[in-house]
Design an enzyme around this catalytic site. Structure first.
Site, PDB file in Angstrom:
ATOM      1  N   LYS A  18     -10.885   0.478 -16.133  1.00  0.00           N
ATOM      2  CA  LYS A  18     -11.291  -0.720 -15.490  1.00  0.00           C
ATOM      3  C   LYS A  18     -11.635  -1.604 -16.633  1.00  0.00           C
ATOM      4  O   LYS A  18     -11.719  -2.892 -16.500  1.00  0.00           O
ATOM      5  CB  LYS A  18     -12.629  -0.349 -14.455  1.00  0.00           C
ATOM      6  CG  LYS A  18     -12.095   0.286 -13.298  1.00  0.00           C
ATOM      7  CD  LYS A  18     -11.003  -0.771 -12.586  1.00  0.00           C
ATOM      8  CE  LYS A  18     -10.905  -0.185 -10.982  1.00  0.00           C
ATOM      9  NZ  LYS A  18      -9.786  -0.764 -10.377  1.00  0.00           N
ATOM     10  N   THR A  27     -16.836   0.701   1.213  1.00  0.00           N
ATOM     11  CA  THR A  27     -15.393   0.950   1.765  1.00  0.00           C
ATOM     12  C   THR A  27     -15.066   2.551   2.010  1.00  0.00           C
ATOM     13  O   THR A  27     -16.045   3.010   1.564  1.00  0.00           O
ATOM     14  CB  THR A  27     -14.498   0.182   0.486  1.00  0.00           C
ATOM     15  OG1 THR A  27     -14.501   1.170  -0.487  1.00  0.00           O
ATOM     16  CG2 THR A  27     -14.763  -1.029   0.184  1.00  0.00           C
ATOM     17  N   ASN A  59      -5.109  -4.856  -6.648  1.00  0.00           N
ATOM     18  CA  ASN A  59      -6.304  -4.504  -6.295  1.00  0.00           C
ATOM     19  C   ASN A  59      -6.271  -2.748  -6.071  1.00  0.00           C
ATOM     20  O   ASN A  59      -7.332  -2.194  -6.108  1.00  0.00           O
ATOM     21  CB  ASN A  59      -6.927  -5.055  -4.960  1.00  0.00           C
ATOM     22  CG  ASN A  59      -7.883  -4.315  -4.491  1.00  0.00           C
ATOM     23  OD1 ASN A  59      -9.100  -4.257  -4.659  1.00  0.00           O
ATOM     24  ND2 ASN A  59      -7.436  -3.784  -2.946  1.00  0.00           N
ATOM     25  N   ASP A  96       0.899  -1.082   0.081  1.00  0.00           N
ATOM     26  CA  ASP A  96      -0.022   0.088  -0.054  1.00  0.00           C
ATOM     27  C   ASP A  96       0.999   1.315   0.176  1.00  0.00           C
ATOM     28  O   ASP A  96       2.202   1.261   0.505  1.00  0.00           O
ATOM     29  CB  ASP A  96      -1.107   0.052   1.353  1.00  0.00           C
ATOM     30  CG  ASP A  96      -2.351   0.582   0.934  1.00  0.00           C
ATOM     31  OD1 ASP A  96      -3.381   0.143   0.746  1.00  0.00           O
ATOM     32  OD2 ASP A  96      -2.126   2.049   0.683  1.00  0.00           O
ATOM     33  N   TYR A 153     -11.893   6.626 -15.074  1.00  0.00           N
ATOM     34  CA  TYR A 153     -12.149   5.316 -14.040  1.00  0.00           C
ATOM     35  C   TYR A 153     -12.420   4.110 -15.015  1.00  0.00           C
ATOM     36  O   TYR A 153     -12.103   3.175 -15.038  1.00  0.00           O
ATOM     37  CB  TYR A 153     -12.800   5.706 -12.934  1.00  0.00           C
ATOM     38  CG  TYR A 153     -13.200   4.553 -11.808  1.00  0.00           C
ATOM     39  CD1 TYR A 153     -12.038   4.388 -11.059  1.00  0.00           C
ATOM     40  CD2 TYR A 153     -14.236   3.718 -12.205  1.00  0.00           C
ATOM     41  CE1 TYR A 153     -12.258   3.213 -10.194  1.00  0.00           C
ATOM     42  CE2 TYR A 153     -14.471   2.780 -11.173  1.00  0.00           C
ATOM     43  CZ  TYR A 153     -13.569   2.460 -10.178  1.00  0.00           C
ATOM     44  OH  TYR A 153     -13.574   1.421  -9.309  1.00  0.00           O
TER      45      TYR A 153
HETATM   46  P1  NAD Z   1      -9.964   1.884  -0.586  1.00  0.00           P
HETATM   47  O1  NAD Z   1      -9.728   3.489  -0.710  1.00  0.00           O
HETATM   48  O2  NAD Z   1     -10.580   1.799   0.675  1.00  0.00           O
HETATM   49  O3  NAD Z   1      -8.448   1.009  -0.689  1.00  0.00           O
HETATM   50  C1  NAD Z   1      -7.624   1.350  -1.569  1.00  0.00           C
HETATM   51  C2  NAD Z   1      -6.354   1.460  -0.985  1.00  0.00           C
HETATM   52  O4  NAD Z   1      -5.495   1.529  -1.995  1.00  0.00           O
HETATM   53  C3  NAD Z   1      -5.999   2.280   0.153  1.00  0.00           C
HETATM   54  O5  NAD Z   1      -5.424   1.566   1.344  1.00  0.00           O
HETATM   55  C4  NAD Z   1      -5.078   3.379  -0.657  1.00  0.00           C
HETATM   56  O6  NAD Z   1      -4.086   3.846   0.288  1.00  0.00           O
HETATM   57  C5  NAD Z   1      -4.466   2.081  -1.566  1.00  0.00           C
HETATM   58  N1  NAD Z   1      -3.776   3.033  -2.718  1.00  0.00           N
HETATM   59  C6  NAD Z   1      -4.281   4.024  -3.548  1.00  0.00           C
HETATM   60  N2  NAD Z   1      -3.285   4.470  -4.333  1.00  0.00           N
HETATM   61  C7  NAD Z   1      -2.144   3.881  -4.164  1.00  0.00           C
HETATM   62  C8  NAD Z   1      -0.686   3.635  -4.778  1.00  0.00           C
HETATM   63  N3  NAD Z   1      -0.766   4.751  -5.789  1.00  0.00           N
HETATM   64  N4  NAD Z   1      -0.181   2.676  -4.653  1.00  0.00           N
HETATM   65  C9  NAD Z   1      -0.411   1.768  -3.761  1.00  0.00           C
HETATM   66  N5  NAD Z   1      -1.536   1.854  -2.862  1.00  0.00           N
HETATM   67  C10 NAD Z   1      -2.502   2.646  -3.196  1.00  0.00           C
HETATM   68  O7  NAD Z   1     -10.874   1.539  -1.833  1.00  0.00           O
HETATM   69  P2  NAD Z   1     -11.447   0.224  -2.158  1.00  0.00           P
HETATM   70  O8  NAD Z   1     -12.976   0.560  -2.365  1.00  0.00           O
HETATM   71  O9  NAD Z   1     -11.036  -0.990  -1.231  1.00  0.00           O
HETATM   72  O10 NAD Z   1     -11.138  -0.034  -3.548  1.00  0.00           O
HETATM   73  C11 NAD Z   1     -10.028  -1.173  -4.132  1.00  0.00           C
HETATM   74  C12 NAD Z   1     -10.372  -1.399  -5.397  1.00  0.00           C
HETATM   75  O11 NAD Z   1     -11.767  -1.742  -5.595  1.00  0.00           O
HETATM   76  C13 NAD Z   1      -9.989  -0.223  -6.242  1.00  0.00           C
HETATM   77  O12 NAD Z   1      -9.316  -0.833  -7.364  1.00  0.00           O
HETATM   78  C14 NAD Z   1     -11.391   0.216  -6.561  1.00  0.00           C
HETATM   79  O13 NAD Z   1     -11.323   0.911  -7.964  1.00  0.00           O
HETATM   80  C15 NAD Z   1     -12.191  -1.284  -6.792  1.00  0.00           C
HETATM   81  N6  NAD Z   1     -13.412  -1.087  -6.611  1.00  0.00           N
HETATM   82  C16 NAD Z   1     -14.063  -0.354  -5.358  1.00  0.00           C
HETATM   83  C17 NAD Z   1     -15.675  -0.747  -5.430  1.00  0.00           C
HETATM   84  C18 NAD Z   1     -16.230   0.199  -4.218  1.00  0.00           C
HETATM   85  O14 NAD Z   1     -17.642   0.363  -4.402  1.00  0.00           O
HETATM   86  N7  NAD Z   1     -15.692   0.355  -3.243  1.00  0.00           N
HETATM   87  C19 NAD Z   1     -16.563  -0.967  -6.541  1.00  0.00           C
HETATM   88  C20 NAD Z   1     -15.772  -1.431  -7.724  1.00  0.00           C
HETATM   89  C21 NAD Z   1     -14.351  -1.363  -7.734  1.00  0.00           C
END
Ligand code: NAD
Length: 252
Positions: free
Chosen positions: A159, A190, A89, A36, A155
């Site tokens: 994706k 999240t 992720n 992270d 975005y």
């Molecule tokens: P989140 O913000 O809770 O967690 C994301 C994590 O990624 C954080 O800990 C952040 O510090 C880390 N991060 C951000 N930029 C970074 C970088 N440059 N290098 C390393 N780490 C980095 O978000 P989430 O909802 O858990 O999202 C995780 C994945 O799921 C993402 O790819 C997001 O696009 C995808 N996603 C989320 C949802 C949703 O509704 N939560 C839906 C579809 C897809």
């Protein structure tokens, strides 16, 4: 124990879907490398996971920088000697601006983290996996990776790119023991989504209305799916993009 001694790298493991999946995999006795950009989140996950009795380490990296990606892969191999599972992720959502109001800096940042970061990860991790006879990768796409949606053009482009990466890797390396699947979550509760909806409250109401099950997803539900796909229980599932969205994209 089927998964004992297995090693998983989870990017974005310091929060949300990555943290929930780290905990779920640790229940299966998988050792965890948390990657992270946030030291606070990464270390928090490591502490939580260790309580479940597995080995866990945090490696700080910005996944948009290829040298930092190579470093987390090298460090994992130094410490554990192999990589069995990779949850690719880490990602950001962007501001929710319409595309013509987005700055070039924002476009480059989203592409850098969500798409280049994922490509670099697969590039270096798959190399290690294939030397060891194979492995299993789950890439995080999104509903916005399988349908078009407003306010998330960049975005969505990244994706959709994740979907192409997933399918085409299987075309090249499925025969060598590599499994690569993607998940396409709908809005899931999240920290990323909470802060996005705080900035754009009307979108939360709209999103929930558009989901046949009339609620957002839970990180634990996604963690269950990722764990299934990563492990040998899903041995013959390859190149799939699995939607987990309460029926949302099926009604589009
Ligand atoms: P989140 O913000 O809770 O967690 C994301 C994590 O990624 C954080 O800990 C952040 O510090 C880390 N991060 C951000 N930029 C970074 C970088 N440059 N290098 C390393 N780490 C980095 O978000 P989430 O909802 O858990 O999202 C995780 C994945 O799921 C993402 O790819 C997001 O696009 C995808 N996603 C989320 C949802 C949703 O509704 N939560 C839906 C579809 C897809």
């Amino acid at each position: 124990m089927e998964n004992g001694n297995k090693v998983a790298i989870i990017t974005g493991g310091g929060s949300g879907l990555g943290q929930s999946t780290a905990l779920r995999l640790a229940e299966e006795k998988v050792n965890i490398v948390v990657v992270d950009i946030s030291e606070k989140g990464g270390n928090e996950t490591v502490e939580m996971v260790k309580k479940l009795g597995v080995e866990a380490v945090f490696i700080k990296a910005d996944v948009s920088k290829q040298e930092e990606v190579k470093n987390y892969v090298d460090k994992t191999v130094e410490q554990f000697g192999k990589i069995d599972y990779f949850f690719n992720n880490a990602g950001i959502s962007g501001s929710g601006s319409y595309f013509l109001e987005s700055s070039i800096e924002e476009i480059e940042q989203i592409v850098g983290i969500n798409l280049l970061g994922a490509l670099y990860g697969v590039r270096y991790v798959a190399e290690v996996m294939l030397k060891n006879g194979g492995g299993s990768i789950v890439n995080t796409a999104s509903s916005a990776g399988v349908i078009g949606q407003d306010s998330v053009v960049t975005y969505s482009a990244t994706k959709h790119g994740i979907v192409g990466l997933t399918k085409s890797m299987v075309a090249e390396y499925g025969k060598d023991g590599l499994r690569v699947n993607a998940i396409a979550p709908g809005p899931t509760e999240t920290p990323m989504v909470k802060s996005f909806y705080e900035a754009n409250p009307a979108m939360k109401e709209n999103a929930t209305k558009g989901i046949p099950q009339r609620r957002l997803g839970k990180p634990e539900e996604v963690a269950e799916l990722v764990t299934f796909l990563l492990t040998s229980k899903a041995e013959y599932i390859n190149g799939e993009v699995i939607r987990i969205d309460g029926g949302f994209t099926n009604t589009k």
